[in-house]
Scaffold this motif. Structure first.
Motif, PDB file in Angstrom:
ATOM      1  N   GLU A 180       0.816  -1.220   0.000  1.00  0.00           N
ATOM      2  CA  GLU A 180       0.000   0.000   0.000  1.00  0.00           C
ATOM      3  C   GLU A 180       0.849   1.270   0.000  1.00  0.00           C
ATOM      4  O   GLU A 180       0.326   2.378   0.074  1.00  0.00           O
ATOM      5  N   ASN A 181       2.176   1.098  -0.073  1.00  0.00           N
ATOM      6  CA  ASN A 181       3.109   2.232  -0.147  1.00  0.00           C
ATOM      7  C   ASN A 181       2.898   3.245   0.989  1.00  0.00           C
ATOM      8  O   ASN A 181       2.828   4.462   0.761  1.00  0.00           O
ATOM      9  N   VAL A 182       2.811   2.730   2.195  1.00  0.00           N
ATOM     10  CA  VAL A 182       2.690   3.602   3.362  1.00  0.00           C
ATOM     11  C   VAL A 182       4.066   4.190   3.667  1.00  0.00           C
ATOM     12  O   VAL A 182       5.040   3.464   3.880  1.00  0.00           O
ATOM     13  N   ALA A 183       4.144   5.517   3.661  1.00  0.00           N
ATOM     14  CA  ALA A 183       5.432   6.178   3.895  1.00  0.00           C
ATOM     15  C   ALA A 183       5.397   7.172   5.043  1.00  0.00           C
ATOM     16  O   ALA A 183       6.439   7.551   5.574  1.00  0.00           O
ATOM     17  N   THR A 184       4.215   7.604   5.421  1.00  0.00           N
ATOM     18  CA  THR A 184       4.089   8.617   6.477  1.00  0.00           C
ATOM     19  C   THR A 184       2.925   8.260   7.395  1.00  0.00           C
ATOM     20  O   THR A 184       2.072   7.424   7.072  1.00  0.00           O
ATOM     21  N   LEU A 185       2.873   8.954   8.538  1.00  0.00           N
ATOM     22  CA  LEU A 185       1.752   8.768   9.452  1.00  0.00           C
ATOM     23  C   LEU A 185       0.453   9.215   8.785  1.00  0.00           C
ATOM     24  O   LEU A 185      -0.596   8.585   8.952  1.00  0.00           O
ATOM     25  N   LYS A 186       0.524  10.282   7.995  1.00  0.00           N
ATOM     26  CA  LYS A 186      -0.665  10.791   7.303  1.00  0.00           C
ATOM     27  C   LYS A 186      -1.242   9.760   6.344  1.00  0.00           C
ATOM     28  O   LYS A 186      -2.463   9.706   6.118  1.00  0.00           O
ATOM     29  N   ASP A 187      -0.379   8.910   5.761  1.00  0.00           N
ATOM     30  CA  ASP A 187      -0.856   7.888   4.830  1.00  0.00           C
ATOM     31  C   ASP A 187      -1.867   6.942   5.483  1.00  0.00           C
ATOM     32  O   ASP A 187      -2.706   6.357   4.793  1.00  0.00           O
ATOM     33  N   LEU A 188      -1.785   6.789   6.800  1.00  0.00           N
ATOM     34  CA  LEU A 188      -2.692   5.882   7.494  1.00  0.00           C
ATOM     35  C   LEU A 188      -4.137   6.380   7.464  1.00  0.00           C
ATOM     36  O   LEU A 188      -5.067   5.616   7.741  1.00  0.00           O
ATOM     37  N   THR A 189      -4.325   7.655   7.151  1.00  0.00           N
ATOM     38  CA  THR A 189      -5.682   8.222   7.107  1.00  0.00           C
ATOM     39  C   THR A 189      -6.315   8.091   5.720  1.00  0.00           C
ATOM     40  O   THR A 189      -7.449   8.530   5.521  1.00  0.00           O
ATOM     41  N   ARG A 190      -5.602   7.493   4.766  1.00  0.00           N
ATOM     42  CA  ARG A 190      -6.145   7.346   3.415  1.00  0.00           C
ATOM     43  C   ARG A 190      -7.408   6.494   3.405  1.00  0.00           C
ATOM     44  O   ARG A 190      -7.499   5.479   4.114  1.00  0.00           O
ATOM     45  N   SER A 191      -8.353   6.866   2.606  1.00  0.00           N
ATOM     46  CA  SER A 191      -9.599   6.121   2.468  1.00  0.00           C
ATOM     47  C   SER A 191      -9.314   4.718   1.931  1.00  0.00           C
ATOM     48  O   SER A 191      -8.530   4.546   0.990  1.00  0.00           O
ATOM     49  N   GLY A 192      -9.921   3.732   2.546  1.00  0.00           N
ATOM     50  CA  GLY A 192      -9.761   2.360   2.082  1.00  0.00           C
ATOM     51  C   GLY A 192      -8.614   1.609   2.724  1.00  0.00           C
ATOM     52  O   GLY A 192      -8.532   0.380   2.612  1.00  0.00           O
ATOM     53  N   LEU A 193      -7.713   2.312   3.416  1.00  0.00           N
ATOM     54  CA  LEU A 193      -6.583   1.653   4.070  1.00  0.00           C
ATOM     55  C   LEU A 193      -7.052   1.086   5.411  1.00  0.00           C
ATOM     56  O   LEU A 193      -7.637   1.794   6.231  1.00  0.00           O
ATOM     57  N   LYS A 194      -6.789  -0.188   5.644  1.00  0.00           N
ATOM     58  CA  LYS A 194      -7.205  -0.837   6.891  1.00  0.00           C
ATOM     59  C   LYS A 194      -6.076  -0.755   7.915  1.00  0.00           C
ATOM     60  O   LYS A 194      -4.964  -1.244   7.662  1.00  0.00           O
ATOM     61  N   VAL A 195      -6.393  -0.117   9.043  1.00  0.00           N
ATOM     62  CA  VAL A 195      -5.381   0.119  10.084  1.00  0.00           C
ATOM     63  C   VAL A 195      -5.888  -0.399  11.425  1.00  0.00           C
ATOM     64  O   VAL A 195      -7.063  -0.243  11.763  1.00  0.00           O
ATOM     65  N   ALA A 196      -4.988  -1.021  12.192  1.00  0.00           N
ATOM     66  CA  ALA A 196      -5.287  -1.436  13.568  1.00  0.00           C
ATOM     67  C   ALA A 196      -4.443  -0.599  14.518  1.00  0.00           C
ATOM     68  O   ALA A 196      -3.278  -0.293  14.224  1.00  0.00           O
ATOM     69  N   ALA A 215      -2.091   4.965  23.584  1.00  0.00           N
ATOM     70  CA  ALA A 215      -2.006   6.347  24.057  1.00  0.00           C
ATOM     71  C   ALA A 215      -0.893   7.093  23.323  1.00  0.00           C
ATOM     72  O   ALA A 215      -1.046   8.263  22.946  1.00  0.00           O
ATOM     73  N   ALA A 216       0.229   6.399  23.084  1.00  0.00           N
ATOM     74  CA  ALA A 216       1.344   7.023  22.372  1.00  0.00           C
ATOM     75  C   ALA A 216       0.970   7.297  20.919  1.00  0.00           C
ATOM     76  O   ALA A 216       1.299   8.355  20.361  1.00  0.00           O
ATOM     77  N   ALA A 217       0.273   6.354  20.282  1.00  0.00           N
ATOM     78  CA  ALA A 217      -0.145   6.550  18.895  1.00  0.00           C
ATOM     79  C   ALA A 217      -1.097   7.738  18.783  1.00  0.00           C
ATOM     80  O   ALA A 217      -0.988   8.558  17.859  1.00  0.00           O
ATOM     81  N   GLN A 218      -2.019   7.838  19.735  1.00  0.00           N
ATOM     82  CA  GLN A 218      -2.960   8.956  19.718  1.00  0.00           C
ATOM     83  C   GLN A 218      -2.239  10.279  19.931  1.00  0.00           C
ATOM     84  O   GLN A 218      -2.576  11.295  19.311  1.00  0.00           O
ATOM     85  N   LYS A 219      -1.226  10.265  20.784  1.00  0.00           N
ATOM     86  CA  LYS A 219      -0.437  11.475  21.020  1.00  0.00           C
ATOM     87  C   LYS A 219       0.274  11.913  19.745  1.00  0.00           C
ATOM     88  O   LYS A 219       0.331  13.107  19.414  1.00  0.00           O
ATOM     89  N   ALA A 220       0.820  10.943  19.003  1.00  0.00           N
ATOM     90  CA  ALA A 220       1.498  11.258  17.741  1.00  0.00           C
ATOM     91  C   ALA A 220       0.505  11.794  16.712  1.00  0.00           C
ATOM     92  O   ALA A 220       0.793  12.772  16.001  1.00  0.00           O
ATOM     93  N   LEU A 221      -0.675  11.198  16.643  1.00  0.00           N
ATOM     94  CA  LEU A 221      -1.704  11.664  15.699  1.00  0.00           C
ATOM     95  C   LEU A 221      -2.182  13.061  16.057  1.00  0.00           C
ATOM     96  O   LEU A 221      -2.321  13.926  15.172  1.00  0.00           O
ATOM     97  N   ASP A 222      -2.412  13.294  17.339  1.00  0.00           N
ATOM     98  CA  ASP A 222      -2.849  14.619  17.777  1.00  0.00           C
ATOM     99  C   ASP A 222      -1.785  15.671  17.470  1.00  0.00           C
ATOM    100  O   ASP A 222      -2.095  16.785  17.035  1.00  0.00           O
ATOM    101  N   GLY A 223      -0.521  15.292  17.697  1.00  0.00           N
ATOM    102  CA  GLY A 223       0.569  16.228  17.440  1.00  0.00           C
ATOM    103  C   GLY A 223       0.676  16.610  15.978  1.00  0.00           C
ATOM    104  O   GLY A 223       1.107  17.717  15.638  1.00  0.00           O
ATOM    105  N   ALA A 224       0.272  15.684  15.109  1.00  0.00           N
ATOM    106  CA  ALA A 224       0.321  15.941  13.662  1.00  0.00           C
ATOM    107  C   ALA A 224      -0.991  16.513  13.142  1.00  0.00           C
ATOM    108  O   ALA A 224      -1.107  16.811  11.947  1.00  0.00           O
ATOM    109  N   GLY A 225      -1.975  16.660  14.038  1.00  0.00           N
ATOM    110  CA  GLY A 225      -3.273  17.184  13.609  1.00  0.00           C
ATOM    111  C   GLY A 225      -4.043  16.229  12.723  1.00  0.00           C
ATOM    112  O   GLY A 225      -4.798  16.650  11.841  1.00  0.00           O
TER     113      GLY A 225
END
Length: 271
Positions: free
Chosen positions: A141-157, A167-177
């Motif tokens: 799926e050519n995931v290269a960045t944290l933002k790529d995880l928000t792409r439509s159709g990409l399945k993420v756990a 909690a750490a993952a949420q902190k990283a997501l919040d920090g990146a907006g």
């Protein structure tokens, strides 16, 4: 301690100085042996019984190795582990589950135990851990960045938010907006990693140590936002430890140079 009876010997003049020196030497040797038998190292070799360690799931590989080293150094001991999400382990401890040692993946989950006054002392941070994106081998799926995880159709756990990796993952997501709705929330980091290994999801946010432990079954993608969400790992002896002396020795091994070598070899960061 049994006191040996004292025997007097009368040295005849014919025996001479040589015999006297030999006697004094023997006495000195006996004293040295007695001193050695009461040394801390010798006492440590007398450790026996089972040490029960509740530890964050991400510590599984390195702690298993250290447990084997501990048992080899102290014949007659056995180290048993309960690996899982730190929040669930802390809840078990405060509910009365018998354990000697608690090693958590965050100060917040450790605080559950200290606030309940179930710790025997002050927790000590022994390693740190940083997040990484785990993807299917080949990264189709050519995931290269944290933002790529928000792409439509990409399945993420993701790990559940109350679990340190979540909690750490949420902190990283919040920090990146960034906003991300995963297809599943997992109760510990190994479960989140397994989702990728089984190709049930395209990616998951786990620790670098878990990607390394997977040994090629997943690929890791680093992302700069992880630097702002590094987790400290504290360890503590529990107040009602059934085998406190052996538990203290295990904690000493974890915090020793040899322990650090094993942990950093697994990908953990020094405090």
């Amino acid at each position: 301690m049994t006191t040996r009876p004292t025997h007097r010997r009368i040295l005849h003049p014919a025996v001479g100085g040589t015999a006297l020196l030999l006697a004094l030497s023997a006495c000195s040797s006996s004293d040295d042996s007695a001193s050695a038998s009461s040394s801390p190292a010798s006492s440590a070799s007398d450790l026996k019984g089972t040490v029960t360690v509740f530890a964050a799931a991400s510590l599984k590989e390195s702690f298993t190795e250290l447990g084997e080293e501990f048992e080899a150094a102290h014949p007659g001991t056995k180290v048993t582990f309960n690996f899982g999400g730190s929040d669930a382990l802390a809840a078990s401890i405060t509910s009365g589950a018998p354990a000697d040692v608690f090693a958590a993946a965050s100060p917040k989950t450790m605080q559950i135990v200290t606030d309940a006054k179930d710790a025997a002392g002050e927790p000590a941070t022994f390693v740190r851990n940083q997040l990484e994106i785990a993807v299917v081998p080949g990264n189709p799926e050519n995931v290269a960045t944290l933002k790529d995880l928000t792409r439509s159709g990409l399945k993420v756990a993701l790990c559940a938010k109350e679990v340190p990796c979540g909690a750490a993952a949420q902190k990283a997501l919040d920090g990146a907006g960034l906003r991300l709705t995963p297809v599943s929330y997992e109760q510990d980091v190994k479960s989140a990693l397994t989702k990728v290994q089984l190709k049930e999801v395209d990616a998951s946010v786990v620790y670098k140590t878990d990607v390394k432990a997977a040994a090629g079954k997943v690929e890791g993608v680093e992302f700069p936002e992880s630097a702002g969400a590094v987790n400290d790992y504290p360890i503590v002896l529990l107040k009602d430890a059934p085998n406190a002396s052996a538990a203290e020795a295990f904690i000493a091994l974890v915090r020793s140079g040899q322990g650090r070598k094993v942990l950093t070899g697994a990908g953990f960061l020094t405090p």
